[in-house]
Design a protein around this motif. Structure first.
Motif, PDB file in Angstrom:
ATOM      1  N   UNK A   6      40.681  -9.269  61.137  1.00 21.09           N
ATOM      2  CA  UNK A   6      40.972 -10.603  60.635  1.00 21.09           C
ATOM      3  C   UNK A   6      42.416 -11.038  60.775  1.00 21.09           C
ATOM      4  N   UNK A   7      42.607 -12.349  60.740  1.00 20.26           N
ATOM      5  CA  UNK A   7      43.949 -12.921  60.750  1.00 20.26           C
ATOM      6  C   UNK A   7      44.602 -12.741  59.385  1.00 20.26           C
ATOM      7  N   UNK A   8      45.923 -12.804  59.356  1.00 13.27           N
ATOM      8  CA  UNK A   8      46.678 -12.544  58.129  1.00 13.27           C
ATOM      9  C   UNK A   8      46.295 -13.481  56.997  1.00 13.27           C
ATOM     10  N   UNK A   9      45.991 -14.752  57.322  1.00  7.44           N
ATOM     11  CA  UNK A   9      45.724 -15.725  56.266  1.00  7.44           C
ATOM     12  C   UNK A   9      44.246 -15.854  55.911  1.00  7.44           C
ATOM     13  N   UNK A  10      43.385 -15.061  56.540  1.00  6.41           N
ATOM     14  CA  UNK A  10      41.969 -15.085  56.174  1.00  6.41           C
ATOM     15  C   UNK A  10      41.784 -14.492  54.782  1.00  6.41           C
ATOM     16  N   UNK A  11      40.845 -15.052  54.011  1.00 11.66           N
ATOM     17  CA  UNK A  11      40.554 -14.516  52.683  1.00 11.66           C
ATOM     18  C   UNK A  11      39.864 -13.161  52.821  1.00 11.66           C
ATOM     19  N   UNK A  12      40.407 -12.169  52.150  1.00 13.23           N
ATOM     20  CA  UNK A  12      39.798 -10.839  52.138  1.00 13.23           C
ATOM     21  C   UNK A  12      38.962 -10.625  50.883  1.00 13.23           C
ATOM     22  N   UNK A  13      39.514 -11.003  49.730  1.00 16.44           N
ATOM     23  CA  UNK A  13      38.860 -10.740  48.444  1.00 16.44           C
ATOM     24  C   UNK A  13      38.933 -11.977  47.563  1.00 16.44           C
ATOM     25  N   UNK A  14      37.793 -12.376  47.036  1.00 15.68           N
ATOM     26  CA  UNK A  14      37.725 -13.362  45.948  1.00 15.68           C
ATOM     27  C   UNK A  14      37.379 -12.583  44.688  1.00 15.68           C
ATOM     28  N   UNK A  15      38.093 -12.832  43.587  1.00 10.92           N
ATOM     29  CA  UNK A  15      37.833 -12.049  42.379  1.00 10.92           C
ATOM     30  C   UNK A  15      37.836 -12.955  41.151  1.00 10.92           C
ATOM     31  N   UNK A  16      36.908 -12.691  40.252  1.00  9.18           N
ATOM     32  CA  UNK A  16      36.810 -13.440  39.009  1.00  9.18           C
ATOM     33  C   UNK A  16      36.054 -12.594  37.996  1.00  9.18           C
ATOM     34  N   UNK A  17      36.150 -12.991  36.737  1.00  7.67           N
ATOM     35  CA  UNK A  17      35.495 -12.232  35.674  1.00  7.67           C
ATOM     36  C   UNK A  17      35.350 -13.117  34.457  1.00  7.67           C
ATOM     37  N   UNK A  18      34.769 -12.563  33.408  1.00 14.64           N
ATOM     38  CA  UNK A  18      34.700 -13.293  32.139  1.00 14.64           C
ATOM     39  C   UNK A  18      36.087 -13.477  31.542  1.00 14.64           C
ATOM     40  N   UNK A  19      37.027 -12.654  31.934  1.00 16.87           N
ATOM     41  CA  UNK A  19      38.383 -12.712  31.390  1.00 16.87           C
ATOM     42  C   UNK A  19      39.272 -13.624  32.226  1.00 16.87           C
ATOM     43  N   UNK A  20      39.087 -13.610  33.544  1.00 24.81           N
ATOM     44  CA  UNK A  20      39.999 -14.297  34.454  1.00 24.81           C
ATOM     45  C   UNK A  20      39.297 -15.382  35.257  1.00 24.81           C
ATOM     46  N   UNK A  21      40.053 -16.431  35.567  1.00 23.78           N
ATOM     47  CA  UNK A  21      39.575 -17.466  36.477  1.00 23.78           C
ATOM     48  C   UNK A  21      39.554 -16.917  37.903  1.00 23.78           C
ATOM     49  N   UNK A  22      38.824 -17.593  38.770  1.00 24.16           N
ATOM     50  CA  UNK A  22      38.710 -17.156  40.154  1.00 24.16           C
ATOM     51  C   UNK A  22      40.054 -17.237  40.867  1.00 24.16           C
ATOM     52  N   UNK A  23      40.316 -16.235  41.705  1.00 23.01           N
ATOM     53  CA  UNK A  23      41.509 -16.193  42.542  1.00 23.01           C
ATOM     54  C   UNK A  23      41.148 -15.441  43.814  1.00 23.01           C
ATOM     55  N   UNK A  24      42.072 -15.382  44.737  1.00 19.48           N
ATOM     56  CA  UNK A  24      41.765 -14.714  45.998  1.00 19.48           C
ATOM     57  C   UNK A  24      43.010 -14.056  46.568  1.00 19.48           C
ATOM     58  N   UNK A  25      42.782 -13.116  47.481  1.00 16.74           N
ATOM     59  CA  UNK A  25      43.843 -12.466  48.244  1.00 16.74           C
ATOM     60  C   UNK A  25      43.523 -12.617  49.721  1.00 16.74           C
ATOM     61  N   UNK A  26      44.514 -12.982  50.508  1.00 17.35           N
ATOM     62  CA  UNK A  26      44.345 -13.015  51.948  1.00 17.35           C
ATOM     63  C   UNK A  26      44.395 -11.591  52.484  1.00 17.35           C
ATOM     64  N   UNK A  27      44.080 -11.466  53.758  1.00 20.84           N
ATOM     65  CA  UNK A  27      44.175 -10.153  54.392  1.00 20.84           C
ATOM     66  C   UNK A  27      45.607  -9.612  54.301  1.00 20.84           C
ATOM     67  N   UNK A  28      46.593 -10.484  54.536  1.00 20.80           N
ATOM     68  CA  UNK A  28      47.992 -10.039  54.467  1.00 20.80           C
ATOM     69  C   UNK A  28      48.380  -9.654  53.044  1.00 20.80           C
TER      70      UNK A  28
END
Length: 681
Positions: free
Chosen positions: A113-135
């Motif tokens: 993948x490219x550096x700016x592609x989304x690698x991980x989307x994460x969320x929970x009952x405690x936290x709002x949704x966020x994401x990390x790119x491949x980089x």
């Protein structure tokens, strides 16, 4: 778009086993990774499979060295040194794969993948949704890897986690793998005793731990459990603390390091960005068996085995790759968490969720699937049953245009569960099912993007897995239920159990019934077209909400309770696709099985083990049936409760107390607590 064919379920909830529900379009087949691999092999070897999956599968098991060597080349596995041979000629379990190679699993997960592609989307009952790119993910992993090395963690050292399914756990795992240390995880819903049963066997050097988790809107603190675990494991030299429920929570162990002090935002990669490539048989992680006959067995998989399994199962069989997004509802204590993260190797992104699957609304996961563009949604059949009961129709409520695949795993799925998706989600949908598990960190039987979907049927045997159904005489059967056996090795089979230096427990677990042949412990039926049906466990392992639990774990807790003399627990797979897990207790004279006593037993199991360990119902019995060798007759009792004729389920001549089985024969005939299935020979 592919057409829904033979979809007779749109107006009725009744679906026949084997009914054709869907078939992939020619375009979908042509674009699949499986077809690309098939054509690559044809070109490389001058073969013709005629676009037929079963022809490819037969070749893969008849030419095992060629198949796995081709996978190595096709997926571009990176090694410091060339391997000497694909597979040595030793008999199972003493096989060696790709001797001479030096590989790192985490490096391959972070490669695509490219550096700016989304690698991980994460969320929970405690936290709002966020994401990390491949980089960003690579940066976080290499930063934590540097910190681990500064703490003196070296290749082969064990690093453990008592963490929920949050992004820090993913980073910690990949950082551990990046430096050649060995990962092991326990979900925070496990009590301290259950965790210690696992971690005490492997002598970890460092632990990642958190203050608790949230489930169904309720917070569960884990500071006391963390303190107990660390104080009980003198091998632990470092604690990395992640305040999750409360940002200001203080670590319960003096000298613990806070996550935020070790890893932060930087403009450039940390000084050490290299991955330590390790030998072909170097451990990647330690996962655990269900603990049926004692302490859970610490199962060791390698970087090479887990990586090749990820490519074959996820990229070829599940058709994952760049542009796809995978979500599977799981905890960090289940092998599906490891498999979910392996999806990164294909170029796909993954979605992490920690919390109750039906909170705050029963359709919360569907909302998440819609909002985060999930293409592959993995669930257990138990979750679908909750949807059925609530009368939910996700296809009417959410934009599921990106969703193209449903993956069912964890327990056998009925024809009605398959057809529910076509009635209530969308008609153009690949409803796939798989079965394998912790033992191989993958699947023996599973989906193929080249094949149609039939109700209740797993589409095929996975490439490279020489799977058969055998009768009691060790003969292959077709169209009949038999033992699931694997007659040739696969790379993701365990290399050993940790501490089992002579492989004694390993051989007893898989190779005792049929020497040199892997016996998995499932009942399997294969039909003439290659479709597979799993008919539950053939051993005493409990399948609870898709997670396998060992009976010994339950006995160790229950039989320490004052008033309990003996106990027996089984789990029955019912025709409805549900399950029923009763516990039978032999009590001391004068002790009554009343609500108070039941509550005490359930509370101990929930606290010391996990909520999944609590049976559905308790019964008082006079004695537990035993074999002549002194083993509890869990399998015969389970068979009787599932409708087997008593003479087929138990041999009185092999019993220490033959009269004890009569209670269970009467129970199966008279109990109204569950619907007894029809016996299926």
């Amino acid at each position: 778009m592919s057409a829904a064919r033979g979809n007779k379920t749109s107006a009725s909830n009744t679906t026949e086993e084997g009914e054709l529900l869907w078939a992939p379009s020619p375009d979908r087949i042509d674009r699949s990774h499986m077809m690309a691999f098939m054509r690559w092999v044809e070109h490389a070897r001058g073969l013709r499979f005629n676009d037929d999956y079963e022809s490819l599968r037969r070749w893969s098991v008849e030419h095992l060295d060629d198949f796995w060597g081709d996978c190595w080349r096709y997926f571009g596995v990176m090694s410091d040194t060339p391997y000497r041979q694909v597979l040595n000629d030793a008999a199972m379990p003493d096989v060696q794969w790709f001797e001479g190679a030096r590989v790192n699993y985490a490096e391959h997960l972070l490669r695509p993948g490219d550096a700016d592609e989304i690698a991980v989307v994460h969320l929970s009952e405690v936290r709002e949704a966020a994401s990390l790119s491949r980089a960003q993910l690579r940066h976080a992993v290499t930063t934590m890897a540097l910190r681990l090395r500064e703490f003196g963690i070296e290749p082969g050292d064990r690093v453990v986690s008592y963490m929920p399914n949050i992004v820090e756990t993913t980073i910690a795992f990949l950082a551990t793998a990046a430096i050649g240390a060995v990962w092991s995880s326990a979900a925070p819903e496990f009590g301290a005793k259950t965790v210690l049963d696992r971690f005490s066997q492997i002598e970890p050097k460092l632990i990642f731990a958190t203050d608790g988790y949230r489930f169904g809107g309720r917070d569960y603190g884990r500071c006391d459990e963390v303190r107990c675990i660390v104080e009980s494991l003198p091998s632990i030299k470092q604690v990395i603390w992640i305040p999750y429920l409360n940002a200001d929570s203080q670590p319960p162990i003096a000298g613990a390091h806070r996550w935020s002090d070790l890893i932060g935002e930087r403009d450039t990669d940390p000084p050490i960005a290299d991955f330590i490539r390790v030998p072909h048989d170097h451990p990647l992680w330690i996962v655990y068996s269900s603990g049926t006959t004692g302490l859970p067995k610490p199962i060791v998989h390698t970087h090479v085995g887990a990586l090749l399994e990820a490519y074959v199962l996820l990229q070829l069989q599940f058709d994952l790759g760049s542009g796809k997004r995978m979500f599977f509802y799981t905890t960090t204590g289940w092998i599906m968490w490891n498999i979910l993260l392996s999806g990164l190797a294909t170029g796909a992104s993954v979605v992490l969720y920690d919390g109750h699957p039906a909170y705050p609304q029963p359709d919360s996961l569907w909302k998440m699937v819609s909002e985060h563009d999930v293409t592959l949604f993995g669930v257990s059949p138990t979750y679908v049953q909750l949807m059925q009961r609530d009368g939910l129709t996700p296809g009417d409520c959410f934009d599921l245009s990106k969703l193209d695949t449903i993956l069912l795993s964890g327990s056998p799925a009925t024809p009605e569960i398959f057809s529910w998706f076509y009635r209530n989600v969308k008609t153009d949908l690949w409803v796939a099912s798989t079965s394998g598990g912790t033992d191989i960190a993958g699947g023996f039987v599973g989906p193929s993007p080249l094949l149609p979907v039939y109700a209740g049927e797993i589409q095929c045997r996975v490439l490279g897995t020489d799977i058969h159904a055998w009768n009691d005489a060790g003969e292959p059967v077709m169209g009949e239920v038999g033992e699931l056996v694997c007659v040739q090795p696969i790379p993701s089979m365990p290399v050993y159990f940790w501490g089992d230096l002579e492989h004694k427990r390993y051989r007893e677990s898989y190779f005792e019934r049929f020497p040199g042949i892997w016996r998995h412990g499932d009942f399997l039926k294969i039909n003439e077209r290659g479709g597979c049906y799993i008919h539950g466990r053939s051993d005493s392992t409990l399948n609870r909400y898709g997670v396998r639990i060992g009976t010994a774990e339950i006995y160790r807790v229950v039989e320490q309770i004052e008033g309990v003399v003996d106990s027996l627990v089984v789990c029955c797979d019912l025709e409805s696709g549900e399950f029923f897990m009763p516990m039978f207790l032999v009590l001391k004279d004068g002790i009554a099985l009343n609500d108070s006593f039941i509550s005490r037993v359930a509370t101990r199991l929930r606290t010391d083990c996990s909520p999944r360990h609590v049976p559905d119902k308790f019964y008082s019995i006079a004695e537990v049936p035993y074999t002549l060798s002194g083993k509890k007759m869990e399998v015969p009792v389970r068979k009787i409760l599932m409708g087997w004729p008593p003479n087929k389920a138990a041999n009185p001549g092999a019993m220490k107390n033959p009269d004890a089985i009569e209670y269970f024969v009467r129970f199966a005939a008279e109990s109204e607590d569950y619907k007894m299935p029809q016996f299926r020979d």
